[in-house]
Design a protein around this motif. Structure first.
Motif, short mmCIF file in Angstrom:
data_model
loop_
_atom_site.label_atom_id
_atom_site.label_comp_id
_atom_site.label_asym_id
_atom_site.label_seq_id
_atom_site.Cartn_x
_atom_site.Cartn_y
_atom_site.Cartn_z
N ARG A 78 56.78 -88.84 -3.38
CA ARG A 78 55.45 -88.85 -2.77
C ARG A 78 55.21 -87.54 -2.02
N GLY A 79 56.19 -87.09 -1.26
CA GLY A 79 56.03 -85.85 -0.51
C GLY A 79 55.92 -84.63 -1.40
N LEU A 80 56.75 -84.57 -2.45
CA LEU A 80 56.71 -83.44 -3.36
C LEU A 80 55.38 -83.39 -4.12
N SER A 81 54.86 -84.55 -4.49
CA SER A 81 53.62 -84.58 -5.27
C SER A 81 52.43 -84.09 -4.46
N GLN A 82 52.56 -84.03 -3.15
CA GLN A 82 51.48 -83.56 -2.30
C GLN A 82 51.50 -82.04 -2.11
N ILE A 83 52.51 -81.40 -2.71
CA ILE A 83 52.61 -79.94 -2.66
C ILE A 83 51.97 -79.37 -3.92
N GLN A 84 50.96 -78.57 -3.75
CA GLN A 84 50.20 -78.06 -4.89
C GLN A 84 51.10 -77.29 -5.84
N GLY A 85 50.99 -77.63 -7.13
CA GLY A 85 51.75 -76.92 -8.15
C GLY A 85 53.09 -77.53 -8.47
N VAL A 86 53.49 -78.57 -7.75
CA VAL A 86 54.77 -79.23 -8.01
C VAL A 86 54.50 -80.48 -8.84
N GLU A 87 55.13 -80.54 -10.00
CA GLU A 87 54.97 -81.67 -10.92
C GLU A 87 56.15 -82.62 -10.75
N VAL A 88 55.86 -83.88 -10.50
CA VAL A 88 56.91 -84.84 -10.18
C VAL A 88 56.86 -86.03 -11.13
N GLN A 89 58.02 -86.44 -11.63
CA GLN A 89 58.13 -87.69 -12.38
C GLN A 89 58.36 -88.81 -11.38
N GLN A 90 57.50 -89.80 -11.38
CA GLN A 90 57.64 -90.88 -10.41
C GLN A 90 58.91 -91.68 -10.67
N PRO A 91 59.73 -91.85 -9.65
CA PRO A 91 61.04 -92.49 -9.86
C PRO A 91 60.95 -94.01 -9.95
N GLU A 92 61.83 -94.59 -10.75
CA GLU A 92 61.99 -96.03 -10.82
C GLU A 92 63.20 -96.49 -10.03
N THR A 93 64.14 -95.58 -9.80
CA THR A 93 65.35 -95.93 -9.05
C THR A 93 65.66 -94.81 -8.07
N ASN A 94 66.81 -94.17 -8.18
CA ASN A 94 67.22 -93.20 -7.17
C ASN A 94 67.24 -91.76 -7.66
N LEU A 95 66.63 -91.50 -8.81
CA LEU A 95 66.60 -90.13 -9.34
C LEU A 95 65.17 -89.61 -9.33
N VAL A 96 65.02 -88.38 -8.85
CA VAL A 96 63.70 -87.74 -8.79
C VAL A 96 63.78 -86.41 -9.53
N PHE A 97 62.99 -86.27 -10.59
CA PHE A 97 62.92 -85.03 -11.35
C PHE A 97 61.58 -84.35 -11.04
N PHE A 98 61.64 -83.05 -10.81
CA PHE A 98 60.40 -82.33 -10.54
C PHE A 98 60.49 -80.88 -11.00
N LYS A 99 59.31 -80.27 -11.19
CA LYS A 99 59.20 -78.88 -11.63
C LYS A 99 58.21 -78.17 -10.70
N PRO A 100 58.63 -77.03 -10.13
CA PRO A 100 57.72 -76.30 -9.23
C PRO A 100 57.00 -75.15 -9.92
N ASP A 101 57.07 -75.09 -11.25
CA ASP A 101 56.54 -73.93 -11.97
C ASP A 101 55.06 -73.68 -11.67
N GLY A 102 54.30 -74.76 -11.51
CA GLY A 102 52.88 -74.60 -11.22
C GLY A 102 52.61 -73.98 -9.87
N ALA A 103 53.63 -73.93 -9.02
CA ALA A 103 53.49 -73.31 -7.70
C ALA A 103 53.92 -71.85 -7.72
N GLY A 104 54.26 -71.35 -8.92
CA GLY A 104 54.61 -69.94 -9.04
C GLY A 104 56.06 -69.62 -8.79
N ILE A 105 56.94 -70.62 -8.89
CA ILE A 105 58.36 -70.40 -8.67
C ILE A 105 59.14 -71.19 -9.70
#
Length: 356
Positions: free
Chosen positions: A279-306
């Protein structure tokens, strides 16, 4: 495809304060250490360790199977299972990102001469329809299709949970085609806590299933595989051949028994922390987050320029440890990660993005 990249070593990095690299990073709690110290022990190899025997009875009952055996690792559970189910030249069907393909060093081919055919599908899961399409008639021109394997939860798929209906349909298809079924249950209890479905029901119909104690359950080592008595007898033979038989292993099994008593229900806290992180990561512009079903969170910050690598490096310099996996950043919550650590991690990601 690169599934896992260790975090870069940086001599200037801060000491690790928040370890989100994996739930394998957990440390034994004080209560678990006391249980280890009090453990009754004996020679496990000849069936004389009461704590190991207790653990195996507990796991067999938990998974609804006749018997179980304690093994040093989950990888050995997978390898011994296929060595029992298959013969050289046989074919195993599994998702293309499954642990038996991506993370076990080719052990199934090297030790058993088995061919693993990868099945595709989103989020680390193949559909029953995909399984049906992969089946071929029995023929001397093709390898015997012997085993269907699933991973519950699907690690590289994002910690996703196989639906019970899909598991049941996979079993039905496999059995109707004369195949054995194997469940890699490294994080099976995460799926059970998240869905409210018991481990016994989740593993129903599966010829072999196992659970790992060194991930979210917080034990320092060990896994246990369950199945029929005849199957477990043959697993024991391979355990002996591979050097997995132990002596006073009750000191290890005691941690696992403690984990079953104290660390299963609390997996829900890890899931809540994972949702908070997403939830917190998804509120950061440019960060793409896969919503977790358990205890693993996958995300990509490429849209934020990094890039993901640079983000992992920047967090490591600030004392937060994560990993690159399959081109994405993976964060894994566990009993050594608090809600406050999650909040701090989100703040540090936001700080790095702002500095780009």
């Amino acid at each position: 495809m690169t599934y896992y990249t260790p975090p870069p070593r940086d001599p200037k990095a801060s000491p690790v304060r928040i370890n989100l690299l994996s739930d394998t990073q957990t440390r034994p709690t004080s209560g678990m250490r006391e249980a280890i110290a009090r453990a009754e022990v004996g020679d496990e190899q000849i069936g004389d360790d009461p704590t190991v025997n207790l653990l195996c009875e507990r796991v067999a009952d938990l998974l609804g199977k006749e018997a179980a055996v304690f093994l040093p690792s989950g990888t050995m559970c997978n390898v011994t299972a296929t060595l029992v189910h298959c013969r050289p030249g046989d074919e195993i069907l599994a998702h293309e990102s499954a642990h038996i393909i991506a993370r076990e060093g080719g052990a199934h081919a090297a030790l058993g001469g088995f061919q693993i055919t990868p099945l595709n599908g989103p989020d680390g899961q193949f559909s029953p329809a995909t399984l049906r399409a992969a089946l071929h008639p029995r023929s001397r021109y093709q390898p015997p299709q012997t085993v269907v394997s699933v991973e519950q939860t699907a690690n590289i798929g994002g910690g996703t949970i196989w639906k019970k209906a899909d598991l049941d349909e996979v079993v039905r298809i496999a059995k109707s085609n004369g195949m054995a079924t194997h469940m890699d249950g490294a994080r099976l209890l995460n799926a059970c806590v998240a869905t409210g479905i018991s481990a016994r029901d989740m593993a129903a119909g599966w010829d072999s299933a196992w659970i790992d104690f060194s991930k979210g359950l917080g034990a320092p080592v060990g896994a246990a595989i369950a199945g029929s008595r005849d199957f477990i007898d043959e697993v024991w033979r391979w355990k002996q051949r591979l050097g997995g038989s132990m002596r006073q292993a009750g000191i290890c099994a005691a941690a696992c028994v403690y984990a079953l008593d104290h660390h299963v229900d609390r997996l829900a806290e890890d899931h809540a922390n994972a949702r908070a992180l997403a939830r917190g990561l998804s509120q950061i512009q440019g960060v793409e987050v896969q919503q977790p079903e358990t205890n693993l969170v996958f995300f990509k910050p490429d849209g934020a320029g990094i890039s993901g690598d640079d983000m992992v490096r920047g967090l490591r310099q600030r004392g937060v440890l994560l990993a690159m996996m399959d081109g994405r950043i993976r964060a894994c919550t566990h009993l050594d990660v608090s809600a406050g650590m999650i909040e701090e991690t989100v703040g540090l990601v936001r700080e790095i993005v702002r500095g780009v």
